[in-house]
Design an enzyme around this catalytic site. Structure first.
Site, PDB file in Angstrom:
ATOM      1  N   ASN A  86     105.869  25.829 -17.832  1.00 45.23           N
ATOM      2  CA  ASN A  86     104.314  25.301 -17.583  1.00 45.23           C
ATOM      3  C   ASN A  86     104.143  23.880 -17.955  1.00 45.23           C
ATOM      4  O   ASN A  86     103.567  23.014 -17.001  1.00 45.23           O
ATOM      5  CB  ASN A  86     103.199  26.319 -18.164  1.00 45.23           C
ATOM      6  CG  ASN A  86     103.365  27.827 -18.005  1.00 45.23           C
ATOM      7  OD1 ASN A  86     104.223  27.945 -17.008  1.00 45.23           O
ATOM      8  ND2 ASN A  86     102.660  28.687 -18.486  1.00 45.23           N
ATOM      9  N   ASN A 111     103.002   3.232  27.732  1.00 46.61           N
ATOM     10  CA  ASN A 111     102.124   3.924  26.653  1.00 46.61           C
ATOM     11  C   ASN A 111     102.103   3.460  25.396  1.00 46.61           C
ATOM     12  O   ASN A 111     103.479   3.421  24.622  1.00 46.61           O
ATOM     13  CB  ASN A 111     102.355   5.480  26.914  1.00 46.61           C
ATOM     14  CG  ASN A 111     102.028   5.850  28.176  1.00 46.61           C
ATOM     15  OD1 ASN A 111     101.104   5.351  28.773  1.00 46.61           O
ATOM     16  ND2 ASN A 111     102.359   7.116  28.866  1.00 46.61           N
ATOM     17  N   GLN A 159     101.842  26.355  -8.343  1.00 46.52           N
ATOM     18  CA  GLN A 159     102.806  25.890  -7.920  1.00 46.52           C
ATOM     19  C   GLN A 159     102.640  25.400  -6.680  1.00 46.52           C
ATOM     20  O   GLN A 159     103.360  24.535  -5.899  1.00 46.52           O
ATOM     21  CB  GLN A 159     103.912  27.213  -7.917  1.00 46.52           C
ATOM     22  CG  GLN A 159     105.048  27.254  -7.113  1.00 46.52           C
ATOM     23  CD  GLN A 159     105.968  28.352  -7.341  1.00 46.52           C
ATOM     24  OE1 GLN A 159     106.310  28.645  -8.566  1.00 46.52           O
ATOM     25  NE2 GLN A 159     106.175  29.265  -6.276  1.00 46.52           N
ATOM     26  N   SER A 161     106.187   6.941  31.060  1.00 46.49           N
ATOM     27  CA  SER A 161     105.711   8.184  31.685  1.00 46.49           C
ATOM     28  C   SER A 161     106.926   8.730  32.338  1.00 46.49           C
ATOM     29  O   SER A 161     107.753   8.042  32.795  1.00 46.49           O
ATOM     30  CB  SER A 161     104.783   7.952  32.507  1.00 46.49           C
ATOM     31  OG  SER A 161     104.438   9.209  33.547  1.00 46.49           O
ATOM     32  N   SER A 189     109.808  28.573  -5.816  1.00 46.38           N
ATOM     33  CA  SER A 189     109.382  26.844  -5.402  1.00 46.38           C
ATOM     34  C   SER A 189     110.587  26.040  -5.302  1.00 46.38           C
ATOM     35  O   SER A 189     110.598  25.046  -5.206  1.00 46.38           O
ATOM     36  CB  SER A 189     108.497  26.379  -6.537  1.00 46.38           C
ATOM     37  OG  SER A 189     109.215  26.436  -7.803  1.00 46.38           O
ATOM     38  N   TYR A 236      97.503  27.764 -17.094  1.00 46.37           N
ATOM     39  CA  TYR A 236      98.489  28.054 -16.116  1.00 46.37           C
ATOM     40  C   TYR A 236      98.271  29.106 -15.092  1.00 46.37           C
ATOM     41  O   TYR A 236      98.025  30.439 -15.836  1.00 46.37           O
ATOM     42  CB  TYR A 236      99.881  27.815 -16.472  1.00 46.37           C
ATOM     43  CG  TYR A 236     100.867  27.877 -15.640  1.00 46.37           C
ATOM     44  CD1 TYR A 236     101.162  26.556 -14.623  1.00 46.37           C
ATOM     45  CD2 TYR A 236     101.388  29.011 -14.977  1.00 46.37           C
ATOM     46  CE1 TYR A 236     101.980  26.757 -13.642  1.00 46.37           C
ATOM     47  CE2 TYR A 236     102.308  29.151 -13.723  1.00 46.37           C
ATOM     48  CZ  TYR A 236     102.421  27.909 -13.229  1.00 46.37           C
ATOM     49  OH  TYR A 236     103.428  28.012 -11.986  1.00 46.37           O
ATOM     50  N   THR A 288      80.259  -3.942  18.274  1.00 46.29           N
ATOM     51  CA  THR A 288      79.608  -2.851  17.522  1.00 46.29           C
ATOM     52  C   THR A 288      79.157  -1.674  18.618  1.00 46.29           C
ATOM     53  O   THR A 288      79.160  -2.315  19.726  1.00 46.29           O
ATOM     54  CB  THR A 288      78.292  -3.362  16.788  1.00 46.29           C
ATOM     55  OG1 THR A 288      77.198  -3.626  18.051  1.00 46.29           O
ATOM     56  CG2 THR A 288      78.315  -4.556  15.937  1.00 46.29           C
ATOM     57  N   HIS A 289      79.444  -0.682  18.379  1.00 49.40           N
ATOM     58  CA  HIS A 289      79.197   0.587  19.238  1.00 49.40           C
ATOM     59  C   HIS A 289      80.505   0.143  20.080  1.00 49.40           C
ATOM     60  O   HIS A 289      80.159   0.821  21.351  1.00 49.40           O
ATOM     61  CB  HIS A 289      77.842   0.386  19.682  1.00 49.40           C
ATOM     62  CG  HIS A 289      76.738   0.321  19.014  1.00 49.40           C
ATOM     63  ND1 HIS A 289      76.004   1.522  18.471  1.00 49.40           N
ATOM     64  CD2 HIS A 289      76.062  -0.796  18.286  1.00 49.40           C
ATOM     65  CE1 HIS A 289      75.198   0.809  17.394  1.00 49.40           C
ATOM     66  NE2 HIS A 289      75.230  -0.312  17.467  1.00 49.40           N
TER      67      HIS A 289
END
Ligand code: ARG
Length: 465
Positions: free
Chosen positions: A108, A283, A320, A275, A22, A315, A153-154
């Site tokens: 641990n 953009n 890990q 672009s 690790s 453990y 809304t929507h």
């Protein structure tokens, strides 16, 4: 010297050693691991569990390592983890006496102590970042309590709003994100150190003392739970995922609002690109990426939940693998937080356009129906029906809100109820005026400048807590 050469003598294949190490993502634990070893060694010395002279040598070597930084460690993946690399460093510095450091301590309990130490710092840092973003939003809101805006809304025109009120929705969402972190912090702020491998130790260690030295507010009551639990990490990742959602939604609105069709805001050049083929393009790439990257922490959350599901106490090496996903969720979300903060604070609002939209497309129709209820004691459903008819007739006649007058309202009212409603020119035009609409919504949580100022005050109280 292989630090665990007693039972096995470096028999692992290189592949297996690399697979199980690790050490790369343990870099995050360097400072925490020094602190953890320092606190543990100090306690062992104070409790006279190890010789004072050896403890002092260990502490001095830990100070030296702290000075030198992580570059002084041999981060060879043949070391399973940073705890082994650190012990190797101390051993090279002071010889076999370094071994006293590992009395009554296991990797641990050490690893989960380290993760908790590092995560506490991360949470504080994120809380600070969120609060500073909220402060920026509050400052923008103060400038825009009278700036007309349209609410959807929507994603369809709904009612007139102010820009400040919309911004303060962001602030309140972010406040809850922040409070979620503050709450999670309490469960991270518990010391597992002293759990050792899993059942503590026969040495008379003082767990309260190490917790105190490490600035933990409490000691975990059960050593099995101490080494095996990672719910604190899953919970923190959820908080990051939720924060990502808030940020992704803000980014999404910037994408929509800055399109030519909406033209409500313009993104600053610093957060835009063009672009490679269409020379006219501006953009909102940064906003789009903030929206896209906000999903990364969801994946990390699912990964960690799946990892900790159904493994036996205590453990297991599986644990890990939790850490890199935790760090990735944190880093990714912090990046989004700072970029969305910068981007929102530099947008320009097109007030002419937002004012136009606030009055367009019959967005004030609800208020016209409300006025009929308030002034003429009409049941709301009847008022709703009359105004619905007014709108469809206006669309058919090709007229806009501005052309609707008292006569127009009376004519339709007669068709629907058999009699004119007789609101009068003044009431009709006030009801259809977007600024008047907004100013009438003075109830708590409303979009009227007075109500928004109240909400801003509440938010400032939170920021000054
Ligand atoms: N590298 C390990 C981890 O991150 C530390 C604990 C190792 N314990 C063990 N018994 N191999 O979880």
């Amino acid at each position: 010297m292989d630090l665990r050469a007693g039972r096995f003598d470096g028999q692992m294949t290189d592949d297996a050693a690399k697979f199980s190490s690790s050490i790369e993502f343990d870099r995050r634990l360097f400072e925490a691991d020094i602190k953890c070893n320092r606190a543990h060694t100090t306690m062992l010395m104070e409790e006279e569990i190890i010789p004072e002279q050896s403890a002092k040598k260990i502490l001095k070597a830990l100070d030296k390592l702290e000075q030198e930084g992580i570059g002084a460690l041999d981060m060879n993946p043949s070391f399973e983890d940073i705890h082994m690399a650190l012990e190797d460093y101390i051993t090279k510095e002071i010889g076999p006496e370094a071994g006293f450091m590992h009395t009554a301590k296991s990797r641990n309990d050490q690893v989960c102590t380290d993760v908790r130490i590092a995560l506490k710092d991360e949470i504080n840092n994120t809380i600070h970042g969120i609060k500073s973003f909220i402060q920026t939003i509050v400052d923008m809101a103060k400038e825009n309590t009278d700036t007309l805006f349209i609410a959807y809304t929507h994603l369809q025109h709904a009612q007139p709003n102010t820009f400040a009120h919309h911004l303060m929705a962001y602030a309140n969402e972010l406040r809850r994100d922040c409070e979620r972190f503050q709450d999670t912090y309490k469960r991270v702020d518990m010391s597992p150190l002293g759990s050792a491998a899993l059942t503590t130790t026969g040495f008379p260690i003082n767990r309260d003392r190490t917790a105190q030295l490490l600035d933990f507010s409490q000691v975990m009551d059960n050593s099995i739970d101490g080494v095996s639990s990672r719910d604190f990490a899953a919970e923190a990742i959820f908080d990051y995922a939720m924060l990502s959602t808030t940020l992704g939604k803000i980014a999404d609105e910037i994408v929509i609002w800055s399109s030519y069709e909406f033209r409500m805001v313009e993104c600053s050049n610093q957060y835009s690109s063009t672009s490679s083929i269409m020379p006219q393009k501006k953009n909102p790439d940064i906003a789009e990426l903030a929206r896209g990257k906000s999903t990364i922490s969801y994946g990390e959350l699912m990964t960690v939940l799946s990892m900790i599901k159904g493994i036996p106490h205590s453990y297991n090496r599986d644990l890990q693998e939790v850490s890199p996903h935790l760090w990735n969720a944190i880093d990714n979300t912090n990046d989004i937080l700072s970029i969305v903060h910068g981007m929102l604070s530099t947008i320009t609002i097109n007030k002419e356009r937002t004012e136009e939209l606030a009055g367009a497309n019959f967005a004030t129709a609800t208020e016209l129906a409300d006025v009929m209820v308030r002034e003429k004691q009409l049941p709301f459903r009847t008022a709703h029906k009359i105004v619905g008819r007014i709108v469809s007739q206006a669309i058919e006649d090709g007229i806009t809100t501005n052309d609707i007058d008292d006569d127009y309202v009376n004519k339709i009212s007669e068709e629907v109820t058999g009699q004119p409603i007789s609101l009068g020119e003044e009431l009709v035009s006030q009801a259809l005026n977007p600024l008047k609409n907004v100013k009438s919504r003075t109830v708590k949580g409303g979009c009227a400048p007075s109500a928004v100022n109240e909400a801003i005050k509440n938010m400032e109280d939170f920021l000054n807590e």
